[in-house]
Design a protein around this motif. Structure first.
Motif, PDB file in Angstrom:
ATOM      1  N   MET A 172       0.843  -1.207   0.000  1.00  0.00           N
ATOM      2  CA  MET A 172       0.000   0.000   0.000  1.00  0.00           C
ATOM      3  C   MET A 172       0.873   1.250   0.000  1.00  0.00           C
ATOM      4  O   MET A 172       1.882   1.299   0.705  1.00  0.00           O
ATOM      5  N   ALA A 173       0.474   2.227  -0.783  1.00  0.00           N
ATOM      6  CA  ALA A 173       1.267   3.457  -0.857  1.00  0.00           C
ATOM      7  C   ALA A 173       1.252   4.157   0.504  1.00  0.00           C
ATOM      8  O   ALA A 173       0.255   4.099   1.219  1.00  0.00           O
ATOM      9  N   PRO A 174       2.365   4.829   0.875  1.00  0.00           N
ATOM     10  CA  PRO A 174       2.397   5.510   2.169  1.00  0.00           C
ATOM     11  C   PRO A 174       1.397   6.666   2.196  1.00  0.00           C
ATOM     12  O   PRO A 174       1.077   7.243   1.162  1.00  0.00           O
ATOM     13  N   PRO A 175       0.911   7.017   3.405  1.00  0.00           N
ATOM     14  CA  PRO A 175      -0.074   8.095   3.487  1.00  0.00           C
ATOM     15  C   PRO A 175       0.541   9.451   3.141  1.00  0.00           C
ATOM     16  O   PRO A 175       1.754   9.643   3.215  1.00  0.00           O
ATOM     17  N   VAL A 176      -0.352  10.357   2.767  1.00  0.00           N
ATOM     18  CA  VAL A 176       0.055  11.720   2.427  1.00  0.00           C
ATOM     19  C   VAL A 176      -0.092  12.570   3.696  1.00  0.00           C
ATOM     20  O   VAL A 176      -1.075  12.453   4.412  1.00  0.00           O
ATOM     21  N   ALA A 177       0.920  13.439   3.965  1.00  0.00           N
ATOM     22  CA  ALA A 177       0.850  14.316   5.136  1.00  0.00           C
ATOM     23  C   ALA A 177       0.457  15.723   4.693  1.00  0.00           C
ATOM     24  O   ALA A 177       1.021  16.261   3.734  1.00  0.00           O
ATOM     25  N   LEU A 178      -0.536  16.307   5.358  1.00  0.00           N
ATOM     26  CA  LEU A 178      -0.953  17.671   5.029  1.00  0.00           C
ATOM     27  C   LEU A 178      -1.437  18.349   6.304  1.00  0.00           C
ATOM     28  O   LEU A 178      -1.527  17.698   7.358  1.00  0.00           O
ATOM     29  N   THR A 179      -1.724  19.645   6.236  1.00  0.00           N
ATOM     30  CA  THR A 179      -2.343  20.285   7.404  1.00  0.00           C
ATOM     31  C   THR A 179      -3.662  20.911   6.977  1.00  0.00           C
ATOM     32  O   THR A 179      -3.778  21.461   5.875  1.00  0.00           O
ATOM     33  N   GLY A 219      -4.316  24.114  10.436  1.00  0.00           N
ATOM     34  CA  GLY A 219      -3.169  24.041  11.336  1.00  0.00           C
ATOM     35  C   GLY A 219      -2.952  22.670  11.953  1.00  0.00           C
ATOM     36  O   GLY A 219      -1.977  22.466  12.684  1.00  0.00           O
ATOM     37  N   ARG A 220      -3.851  21.725  11.671  1.00  0.00           N
ATOM     38  CA  ARG A 220      -3.690  20.390  12.259  1.00  0.00           C
ATOM     39  C   ARG A 220      -2.985  19.467  11.289  1.00  0.00           C
ATOM     40  O   ARG A 220      -3.347  19.390  10.109  1.00  0.00           O
ATOM     41  N   ALA A 221      -1.963  18.761  11.796  1.00  0.00           N
ATOM     42  CA  ALA A 221      -1.244  17.793  10.951  1.00  0.00           C
ATOM     43  C   ALA A 221      -2.142  16.574  10.755  1.00  0.00           C
ATOM     44  O   ALA A 221      -2.663  16.007  11.716  1.00  0.00           O
ATOM     45  N   ILE A 222      -2.325  16.204   9.486  1.00  0.00           N
ATOM     46  CA  ILE A 222      -3.268  15.130   9.150  1.00  0.00           C
ATOM     47  C   ILE A 222      -2.601  14.180   8.170  1.00  0.00           C
ATOM     48  O   ILE A 222      -1.774  14.609   7.350  1.00  0.00           O
ATOM     49  N   GLN A 223      -2.957  12.922   8.255  1.00  0.00           N
ATOM     50  CA  GLN A 223      -2.480  11.959   7.261  1.00  0.00           C
ATOM     51  C   GLN A 223      -3.690  11.364   6.563  1.00  0.00           C
ATOM     52  O   GLN A 223      -4.712  11.093   7.194  1.00  0.00           O
ATOM     53  N   ALA A 224      -3.554  11.175   5.260  1.00  0.00           N
ATOM     54  CA  ALA A 224      -4.669  10.599   4.495  1.00  0.00           C
ATOM     55  C   ALA A 224      -4.105   9.707   3.410  1.00  0.00           C
ATOM     56  O   ALA A 224      -2.979   9.923   2.937  1.00  0.00           O
ATOM     57  N   ALA A 225      -4.895   8.726   3.021  1.00  0.00           N
ATOM     58  CA  ALA A 225      -4.451   7.830   1.938  1.00  0.00           C
ATOM     59  C   ALA A 225      -4.347   8.625   0.647  1.00  0.00           C
ATOM     60  O   ALA A 225      -5.145   9.551   0.423  1.00  0.00           O
ATOM     61  N   PRO A 226      -3.367   8.303  -0.211  1.00  0.00           N
ATOM     62  CA  PRO A 226      -3.269   8.997  -1.493  1.00  0.00           C
ATOM     63  C   PRO A 226      -4.592   8.885  -2.248  1.00  0.00           C
ATOM     64  O   PRO A 226      -5.238   7.840  -2.209  1.00  0.00           O
ATOM     65  N   GLY A 227      -4.981   9.953  -2.909  1.00  0.00           N
ATOM     66  CA  GLY A 227      -6.234   9.924  -3.662  1.00  0.00           C
ATOM     67  C   GLY A 227      -7.435  10.400  -2.867  1.00  0.00           C
ATOM     68  O   GLY A 227      -8.517  10.582  -3.414  1.00  0.00           O
ATOM     69  N   THR A 228      -7.242  10.615  -1.551  1.00  0.00           N
ATOM     70  CA  THR A 228      -8.375  11.075  -0.716  1.00  0.00           C
ATOM     71  C   THR A 228      -8.735  12.512  -1.087  1.00  0.00           C
ATOM     72  O   THR A 228      -7.861  13.344  -1.348  1.00  0.00           O
ATOM     73  N   LEU A 229     -10.023  12.802  -1.097  1.00  0.00           N
ATOM     74  CA  LEU A 229     -10.466  14.171  -1.338  1.00  0.00           C
ATOM     75  C   LEU A 229     -10.263  14.998  -0.070  1.00  0.00           C
ATOM     76  O   LEU A 229     -10.409  14.478   1.047  1.00  0.00           O
ATOM     77  N   VAL A 230      -9.965  16.278  -0.249  1.00  0.00           N
ATOM     78  CA  VAL A 230      -9.737  17.146   0.914  1.00  0.00           C
ATOM     79  C   VAL A 230     -10.955  17.126   1.836  1.00  0.00           C
ATOM     80  O   VAL A 230     -10.828  17.065   3.062  1.00  0.00           O
TER      81      VAL A 230
END
Ligand code: SF4
Ligand code: SF4
Ligand code: SF4
Ligand code: FES
Length: 667
Positions: free
Chosen positions: A1-8, A11-22
């Motif tokens: 499985m591809a590693p999760p994507v890190a975004l904020t 201001g909150r650090a969040i991880q989501a599976a690649p391809g997830t909608l914002v």
């Protein structure tokens, strides 16, 4: 499985599976982004612009419902610019909206009302006259009020993608755009009401519910649909002792928010004026109303006398009564009446399937399998008409997971539209090369496959060399439960062999039995004359069978009792009493009182649903299977093939189903 994507986000650090909608990434982390047109499970539309968010580095606000998360992305949903955008979007959406919340069916549950309250401006700057068009009736069930419509296209997509019907589209341009039905001014569709349910505002309303009550005036009771064997959970809205609405907006149960016309609207049989409310006893050839105590004493006395005289009893159980009632009935028959003449109307050959698979137990497909497995073979059944939820689920499997669907049916069916291969007729073997190449398979078959044909189908499945699971389709809400609970002469609860001879349903109807006891069934529906010396019927209505009875005992419906039922795929689900009908008793209560009259109550044990359920749990083995006598006759296994607008005896007493059928005949 591809590693999760890190975004904020905010201001909150969040991880989501690649391809997830914002929008999904935000919601999964408790950050609400308002949306009208976005609807999980349906295609993206990006029509309403309510979900605008700021994304660092982007020159303009972005729609969170179509923007995919990326590494290092910085999203803000709470800036003044975003708040202003939401306010202006709401102002636009309300430009021609009539603001008739006080009389709108959706008031109190309206997403536009909620959003205007949370994000909208206190007043509008528009002073122009609003564009108005009169309300239209698309069908007996569906009404459309264009001025309330915010053109989110949820209805169009649920009908096309979810239902596979494509009955709704859009006409005109700009402010005159409207939702329109597929046949000029009217709908020719499943009348499922999914479009009404999914509409975020009160633009689509139902003929069955509109203007009857407000959401906060109802009690809401979650139970199981009383009609087909798919086992949808439904939330019944009740008011003043009447069911006024059916939906499943809390998405509980196996069906999510799906309901077909029967689950959503055909609860109306429940307060049909012909519901029996008093026991009837035949005197001088006529059925006359009597008290419960008199009726029970009559039946108890007759049963006791016949038993003492060594008379022959026959007992007919039901596809509609609960597991507890079926279990108690077979126990009553076998232990108190000392007869093994017990059966019910079988609508699919589950018994042979279990036997053909024995001793393996893991090959009965669950409901989840129809959504998760990669290939589906449908043999014989027109699922969209007879098993709407399974049809919906398999369509979702195709849309969401690209499952391959193989269709082997005598006539064209909806599944043809997205099938990997279609074979008209019954020759599934010709699909062997395609099926062998699949990694796994779920096979659904109806009553066109029974007896030896079931064994052949299982042999065919074995020969494919891949994991195969099966669903034997049956008709009614507790068809499977009646079999599971041993309402057959050859099998005890849990499919243990009874080892005793016993008449099947057709044999009982043809025999000169001393007593025939029919609980929740209508075996004389085709007009045959009764043969039994004494006939007792428990039912909701004066059916053809009840009309020939010596004693008729008014029974509660599935919406009026607690207990459990088992759907076609073996899921056991809980019934919860939503309403009561004066004068009727549950079949379990009636049986318990009869046991007391006969002095066998101690032998049969307590008759509360919970006590019987505990006994089932502790004493009924799982579906262990066992060799069913090969000579088991299967001619009597016959589906009623109810379409969308029929439901055996219950369907006859549903005004909504009648109105749809009549509106079609009128064209
Ligand atoms: S009632 Fe169901 S089938 Fe008919 S238009 Fe609405 S979603 Fe489509
Ligand atoms: S009728 Fe309702 S669901 Fe359909 S487009 Fe209008 S607002 Fe959306
Ligand atoms: S699919 Fe079957 S269980 Fe579901 S709502 Fe329709 S009739 Fe009821
Ligand atoms: S929810 Fe994103 S545009 Fe409608």
């Amino acid at each position: 499985m591809a590693p999760p994507v890190a975004l904020t986000i905010d201001g909150r650090a969040i991880q989501a599976a690649p391809g997830t909608l914002v929008i999904d990434a935000a919601r999964a982390n408790g950050i609400e982004i308002p949306a009208f047109c976005y609807y999980k499970g349906l295609s993206l539309q990006a029509a309403c612009r309510m979900c605008l968010v700021e994304v660092a580095g982007m020159p303009k606000l972005m729609t969170a419902c179509t923007t995919i998360v990326s590494e290092g992305m910085v999203v803000r949903t709470d800036t003044p610019q975003v708040a202003e955008a939401r306010k202006y979007m709401l102002e636009f959406l309300l430009t021609n909206h009539p603001l008739d919340c006080p009389v709108c069916d959706k008031g109190g549950e309206c997403e536009l009302q909620d959003m205007a309250f949370r994000y909208g401006a206190g007043e509008s700057r528009y002073t122009e006259t609003k564009v108005h068009t009169p309300e239209k009736q698309f069908s007996p069930v569906v009404f459309y009020d264009a001025p309330r419509c915010i053109l989110c296209f949820r209805c169009v997509r649920i009908c096309d993608e979810g239902m596979g019907v494509k009955a709704l589209g859009v006409i005109n341009r700009g402010v005159t755009s409207e939702i329109a039905p597929n046949h000029g001014d009217h709908l020719e569709c499943d009348e499922c009401g999914a479009c009404i349910d999914i509409c975020p505002v009160g633009a689509l309303t139902s003929g069955a519910y509109r203007y009857q009550t407000r959401p906060w005036e109802m009690d809401h009771v979650g139970t199981v649909c009383a009609h087909c064997a798919d086992g949808c959970t439904t939330t019944l809205g009740t008011r003043n002792g009447r069911i006024v609405r059916g939906n499943n907006r809390d998405r509980s149960g196996i069906n999510g928010e799906f309901l077909c016309i029967k689950g959503r609207y055909a609860f109306d049989f429940n307060d049909h004026p012909e519901r029996l409310q008093s026991p009837l006893v035949r005197r001088n050839g006529k059925l006359e109303e009597v008290s419960w105590s008199e009726a029970l004493a009559t039946v108890g006395g007759k049963f006791k006398a016949a038993l003492e005289a060594g008379g022959a009893f026959g007992v007919v159980g039901s596809n509609h009564t609960s597991n507890e009632e079926n279990y108690y009935l077979q126990k009553f028959a076998r232990q108190a009446l000392r007869t093994n003449h017990i059966d019910h109307h079988r609508t699919g050959d589950v018994v042979t399937l279990l036997d053909a698979l024995a001793p393996r137990t893991g090959q009965m497909a669950t409901f989840a399998d129809s959504y998760e497995r990669q290939a589906i073979l449908i043999v014989g059944a027109d699922l969209a008409l007879e098993h709407p939820l399974l049809s919906y689920q398999i369509r979702a499997n195709y849309r969401h997971h690209q499952a391959r669907i193989y269709v082997v049916t005598p006539r064209p069916v909806r599944e043809d539209n997205y099938a990997a291969a279609v074979q008209r007729g019954a020759d599934y073997a010709s699909l062997r090369p395609r099926l062998q190449a699949e990694p796994e398979l779920v096979v659904l078959f109806d009553d066109s496959v029974k007896g030896d044909a079931v064994r052949k189908l299982v042999e065919f499945g074995e020969s494919l060399g891949i994991p195969v699971k099966y669903v034997c389709l049956v008709d009614y809400a507790n068809s499977r439960g009646a079999l599971d609970m041993g309402v057959t002469p050859e099998l005890l609860p849990g499919y243990q062999l009874s080892g005793q001879p016993g008449m099947r349903l057709d044999e009982m109807m043809a025999a000169d039995l001393d007593v025939l006891w029919v609980v929740g069934a209508n075996p004389l529906k085709n007009g045959a004359a009764r043969k039994a010396g004494f006939l007792v019927v428990q039912d909701l209505f004066l059916t053809e069978t009840a009309a020939q009875a010596d004693v008729v005992l008014p029974a509660a419906s599935a919406y009026e009792k607690n207990g459990t039922v088992t759907n076609a795929t073996g899921e056991v689900q809980r019934l919860t009493r939503a309403v009561e009908t004066m004068g009727a008793k549950t079949d379990l209560e009636i049986m318990g009182f009869l046991a007391r009259e006969m002095g066998v109550a101690a032998l049969l044990g307590p008759w509360s649903p919970s006590a019987v359920w505990e006994e089932i749990r502790s004493s009924v083995p799982g579906y262990a299977g066992g060799r069913v006598p090969v000579e088991a006759k299967v001619e009597a296994v016959r589906s009623d093939h109810n379409g969308l607008f029929a439901s055996g005896t219950l369907g006859r007493y549903s005004k909504v189903l009648h109105s749809v059928v009549e509106s079609r005949q009128g064209r």
